[in-house]
Design an enzyme around this catalytic site. Structure first.
Site, PDB file in Angstrom:
ATOM      1  N   GLY A  62       0.847  -1.199   0.000  1.00 26.56           N
ATOM      2  CA  GLY A  62       0.000   0.000   0.000  1.00 26.56           C
ATOM      3  C   GLY A  62       0.874   1.238   0.000  1.00 26.56           C
ATOM      4  O   GLY A  62       1.900   1.291  -0.687  1.00 26.56           O
ATOM      5  N   ASP A 105      -1.975  -1.978  10.636  1.00 30.18           N
ATOM      6  CA  ASP A 105      -1.573  -2.341  12.003  1.00 30.18           C
ATOM      7  C   ASP A 105      -2.479  -3.418  12.596  1.00 30.18           C
ATOM      8  O   ASP A 105      -2.014  -4.314  13.292  1.00 30.18           O
ATOM      9  CB  ASP A 105      -1.586  -1.089  12.889  1.00 30.18           C
ATOM     10  N   HIS A 164       6.053   0.981  11.795  1.00 31.69           N
ATOM     11  CA  HIS A 164       5.389   1.651  12.930  1.00 31.69           C
ATOM     12  C   HIS A 164       5.395   0.638  14.068  1.00 31.69           C
ATOM     13  O   HIS A 164       5.227  -0.567  13.841  1.00 31.69           O
ATOM     14  CB  HIS A 164       3.956   2.027  12.526  1.00 31.69           C
ATOM     15  N   ASP A 205       3.697   9.031  17.537  1.00 27.93           N
ATOM     16  CA  ASP A 205       2.962   8.945  16.272  1.00 27.93           C
ATOM     17  C   ASP A 205       1.455   8.935  16.535  1.00 27.93           C
ATOM     18  O   ASP A 205       0.690   9.664  15.901  1.00 27.93           O
ATOM     19  CB  ASP A 205       3.385   7.672  15.521  1.00 27.93           C
ATOM     20  N   GLU A 214      -1.170  12.010  15.426  1.00 27.16           N
ATOM     21  CA  GLU A 214      -2.286  11.833  14.489  1.00 27.16           C
ATOM     22  C   GLU A 214      -3.643  12.035  15.175  1.00 27.16           C
ATOM     23  O   GLU A 214      -4.598  12.478  14.545  1.00 27.16           O
ATOM     24  CB  GLU A 214      -2.198  10.491  13.745  1.00 27.16           C
ATOM     25  N   SER A 230      -1.080  39.228   7.403  1.00 30.30           N
ATOM     26  CA  SER A 230      -1.227  40.654   7.754  1.00 30.30           C
ATOM     27  C   SER A 230      -1.086  40.831   9.267  1.00 30.30           C
ATOM     28  O   SER A 230      -1.258  39.877  10.036  1.00 30.30           O
ATOM     29  CB  SER A 230      -2.617  41.134   7.321  1.00 30.30           C
TER      30      SER A 230
HETATM   31  N1  LIG Z   1       0.394   5.537   5.438  1.00 31.86           N
HETATM   32  C1  LIG Z   1       1.595   6.014   5.746  1.00 31.86           C
HETATM   33  O1  LIG Z   1       2.142   6.841   5.037  1.00 31.86           O
HETATM   34  C2  LIG Z   1       2.339   5.545   6.961  1.00 31.86           C
HETATM   35  C3  LIG Z   1       2.153   4.278   7.443  1.00 31.86           C
HETATM   36  N2  LIG Z   1       2.981   3.773   8.415  1.00 31.86           N
HETATM   37  C4  LIG Z   1       2.817   2.406   8.849  1.00 31.86           C
HETATM   38  O2  LIG Z   1       3.086   1.548   7.740  1.00 31.86           O
HETATM   39  C5  LIG Z   1       2.300   0.355   7.863  1.00 31.86           C
HETATM   40  C6  LIG Z   1       1.466   0.170   6.596  1.00 31.86           C
HETATM   41  O3  LIG Z   1       0.534   1.222   6.513  1.00 31.86           O
HETATM   42  P1  LIG Z   1       0.009   1.764   5.103  1.00 31.86           P
HETATM   43  O4  LIG Z   1       1.109   1.735   4.107  1.00 31.86           O
HETATM   44  O5  LIG Z   1      -0.717   3.043   5.407  1.00 31.86           O
HETATM   45  O6  LIG Z   1      -1.048   0.640   4.735  1.00 31.86           O
HETATM   46  P2  LIG Z   1      -2.057   0.601   3.483  1.00 31.86           P
HETATM   47  O7  LIG Z   1      -3.422   0.451   4.042  1.00 31.86           O
HETATM   48  O8  LIG Z   1      -1.786   1.712   2.535  1.00 31.86           O
HETATM   49  O9  LIG Z   1      -1.650  -0.761   2.717  1.00 31.86           O
HETATM   50  C7  LIG Z   1      -1.757  -1.988   3.345  1.00 31.86           C
HETATM   51  C8  LIG Z   1      -1.266  -3.064   2.404  1.00 31.86           C
HETATM   52  O10 LIG Z   1      -1.308  -4.309   3.111  1.00 31.86           O
HETATM   53  C9  LIG Z   1      -2.037  -5.245   2.334  1.00 31.86           C
HETATM   54  N3  LIG Z   1      -2.657  -6.241   3.184  1.00 31.86           N
HETATM   55  C10 LIG Z   1      -3.869  -6.192   3.791  1.00 31.86           C
HETATM   56  N4  LIG Z   1      -4.072  -7.337   4.475  1.00 31.86           N
HETATM   57  C11 LIG Z   1      -2.966  -8.095   4.274  1.00 31.86           C
HETATM   58  C12 LIG Z   1      -2.592  -9.403   4.678  1.00 31.86           C
HETATM   59  N5  LIG Z   1      -3.399 -10.145   5.442  1.00 31.86           N
HETATM   60  N6  LIG Z   1      -1.389  -9.880   4.289  1.00 31.86           N
HETATM   61  C13 LIG Z   1      -0.550  -9.128   3.535  1.00 31.86           C
HETATM   62  N7  LIG Z   1      -0.861  -7.907   3.087  1.00 31.86           N
HETATM   63  C14 LIG Z   1      -2.055  -7.393   3.479  1.00 31.86           C
HETATM   64  C15 LIG Z   1      -3.024  -4.412   1.551  1.00 31.86           C
HETATM   65  O11 LIG Z   1      -3.484  -5.138   0.431  1.00 31.86           O
HETATM   66  P3  LIG Z   1      -4.959  -4.896  -0.240  1.00 31.86           P
HETATM   67  O12 LIG Z   1      -4.710  -3.935  -1.357  1.00 31.86           O
HETATM   68  O13 LIG Z   1      -5.364  -6.214  -0.732  1.00 31.86           O
HETATM   69  O14 LIG Z   1      -5.838  -4.351   0.847  1.00 31.86           O
HETATM   70  C16 LIG Z   1      -2.138  -3.241   1.152  1.00 31.86           C
HETATM   71  O15 LIG Z   1      -1.308  -3.577   0.077  1.00 31.86           O
HETATM   72  C17 LIG Z   1       1.468   0.533   9.130  1.00 31.86           C
HETATM   73  O16 LIG Z   1       2.181  -0.062  10.180  1.00 31.86           O
HETATM   74  C18 LIG Z   1       1.408   2.056   9.310  1.00 31.86           C
HETATM   75  O17 LIG Z   1       1.194   2.450  10.647  1.00 31.86           O
HETATM   76  C19 LIG Z   1       4.036   4.503   8.918  1.00 31.86           C
HETATM   77  C20 LIG Z   1       4.256   5.781   8.486  1.00 31.86           C
HETATM   78  C21 LIG Z   1       3.350   6.452   7.556  1.00 31.86           C
HETATM   79  C1  LIG Z   2      -0.250  11.177  10.313  1.00 34.67           C
HETATM   80  C2  LIG Z   2      -0.726   9.805   9.980  1.00 34.67           C
HETATM   81  C3  LIG Z   2       0.365   8.728  10.012  1.00 34.67           C
HETATM   82  O1  LIG Z   2       0.884   8.623  11.327  1.00 34.67           O
HETATM   83  C4  LIG Z   2       1.458   9.120   9.056  1.00 34.67           C
HETATM   84  C5  LIG Z   2       1.200   9.266   7.602  1.00 34.67           C
HETATM   85  O2  LIG Z   2       2.554   9.376   9.515  1.00 34.67           O
HETATM   86  C6  LIG Z   2      -0.309   7.399   9.632  1.00 34.67           C
HETATM   87  O3  LIG Z   2      -0.396   6.522  10.506  1.00 34.67           O
HETATM   88  O4  LIG Z   2      -0.774   7.262   8.478  1.00 34.67           O
HETATM   89 MG   LIG Z   3       2.860   9.158  11.463  1.00 32.44          MG
HETATM   90 MG   LIG Z   4       0.517   6.749  12.309  1.00 33.60          MG
END
Ligand SMILES: NC(=O)C1=CN([C@@H]2O[C@H](COP(=O)(O)OP(=O)(O)OC[C@H]3O[C@@H](n4cnc5c(N)ncnc54)[C@H](OP(=O)(O)O)[C@@H]3O)[C@@H](O)[C@H]2O)C=CC1
Ligand SMILES: CC[C@](O)(C(C)=O)C(=O)O
Ligand SMILES: [Mg+2]
Ligand SMILES: [Mg+2]
Length: 337
Positions: free
Chosen positions: A27, A84, A109, A192, A196, A253
């Site tokens: 993701g 998460d 995270h 974090d 948020e 301003s």
């Molecule tokens: N969003 C961000 O910018 C930030 C996120 N984080 C951390 O990064 C981590 C990921 O968050 P984020 O990138 O937002 O997540 P997203 O929701 O954007 O993406 C999650 C991904 O995991 C996949 N997924 C869902 N279920 C499963 C499973 N059972 N097995 C394997 N893959 C799975 C999803 O696939 P599908 O497409 O099929 O749903 C998708 O590809 C978290 O820990 C978050 O706290 C940290 C800093 C910033």
């Molecule tokens: C501010 C939201 C965040 O903590 C991030 C992008 O850093 C998240 O969990 O998506």
């Molecule tokens: Mg954050």
């Molecule tokens: Mg966060």
């Protein structure tokens, strides 16, 4: 600065290039880590369930996609970048059976480690590389030859070299170009979540909606209220982002600045600060984590209800109409690239 900051010269890219990395999830963060590691010469495989809608995206980018269990079995370093709330299930079903001493388990995270939802065995490196920005910015900065600062932490040092490996990973996604700050899982997770909830997402959204409600309930046009309470917020935040609150105050301003200085503390007053302290307490004592895990297990009734209520708030309809007049800001909420 009291924190330790590490840059490209402090990190050995060869350490992560010598490993096979499984990125579980594709993701926001997953795609950024996987593509940038690959472009840094690292052997990367993606772990996604068979029916995942992310699979075609990863395959289109030329990445090899396996199930999470297959990817974890092949890899030396397993980075979990799934939601998460899904991580503990993925860990139990697909990672734990494929995790042995000498391997490394990485996180973006610290939630699942901080609250004891995942308990890796001894001998495994447990580390975190958490970019301080959304995944799409992480990737864009890497492609532009820059980087988003990241937090790096080690919870368990099975190999004796876990921090160097985490720094090497951070270099692979561009993080040490900007600077990698050493922290702990506890500090990253608690700050974090607080940021948020109280400021960035929860605090800002409630402030915008409430300001819009006060103006429209007093009879002002929703369109004008939208510009004042939401649209212009970006312009103000951009100034703060560039040069702090002082830069914003320099640019607006003197009437705005006097209003800011004299009225701001009345809006965000002692009661709000007390509530923020309560929110931090719930994060520190685990109450928020227990509530969120229970909510998820119950099928997210409140989350879904509050989400629908938010989407139905009059500010969204007004905003959709006005953004239609501004081609440069009109992006669907699901557009990610
Ligand atoms: N969003 C961000 O910018 C930030 C996120 N984080 C951390 O990064 C981590 C990921 O968050 P984020 O990138 O937002 O997540 P997203 O929701 O954007 O993406 C999650 C991904 O995991 C996949 N997924 C869902 N279920 C499963 C499973 N059972 N097995 C394997 N893959 C799975 C999803 O696939 P599908 O497409 O099929 O749903 C998708 O590809 C978290 O820990 C978050 O706290 C940290 C800093 C910033
Ligand atoms: C501010 C939201 C965040 O903590 C991030 C992008 O850093 C998240 O969990 O998506
Ligand atoms: Mg954050
Ligand atoms: Mg966060």
């Amino acid at each position: 600065m009291s924190v330790e900051v590490y840059y490209d010269d402090d990190a050995d890219l060869g350490l992560i290039q010598a490993k096979k990395v499984a990125v579980i999830g594709y993701g926001s963060q997953g795609h950024a880590h996987a593509l940038s590691l690959r472009d840094s010469g690292v052997d990367v495989v993606i772990g996604l369930p068979e029916g995942s809608k992310s699979r075609p995206k990863a395959e289109e980018q030329g990445l090899r996609v396996l199930t999470p269990a297959e990817a974890a079995a092949e890899a030396d370093v397993i980075m979990i970048l799934a939601p998460d709330t899904a991580q503990r299930h993925i860990y139990a079903e697909s990672i734990a059976p494929n995790l042995s001493a000498g391997k490394a388990l990485f996180f973006g995270h610290g939630f699942n480690i901080r609250y004891g939802l995942i308990k890796p065995p001894a001998g495994v490196d447990v580390a975190m590389v958490a970019p301080k920005g959304p995944g799409h910015l992480v990737r864009r900065q890497y492609v532009d030859g820059k980087g988003v600062p990241c937090l790096v932490a080690v919870e368990q040092d099975g190999s004796g070299d876990a921090f160097a490996l985490a720094l090497s990973y951070a270099k692979g996604i561009g993080g040490t170009r900007a600077g990698a700050i050493k922290t702990t899982f506890t500090e990253e997770t608690e700050t974090d979540l607080f940021g948020e909830q109280a400021v960035l997402c929860g605090g800002a959204a409630a402030l915008v909606q409430t300001g819009f409600e006060v103006l429209t309930e007093a009879g002002y046009a929703p369109e004008v209220a939208y510009f004042e309470c939401l649209h212009e917020l970006k312009l103000i935040v951009d100034l703060m982002y560039e040069g702090g609150i002082a830069r914003m105050r320099y640019s607006v301003s003197d009437t705005a600045e006097y209003g800011d200085l004299s009225r701001g503390p009345r809006v965000i007053d002692g009661r709000v600060k007390e509530e923020m302290r309560k929110i931090l307490g719930e994060i520190q004592n685990g109450e928020f984590a227990r509530e969120w895990v229970a909510e998820d297990e119950a099928g997210r009734p409140n989350y879904n209800k509050w989400r629908s209520e938010g989407a139905a708030h009059p500010i969204e309809e007004t905003g959709a109409k006005l953004r239609g007049m501004m081609s440069w800001v009109d992006r669907p909420i699901t557009e990610t690239a």
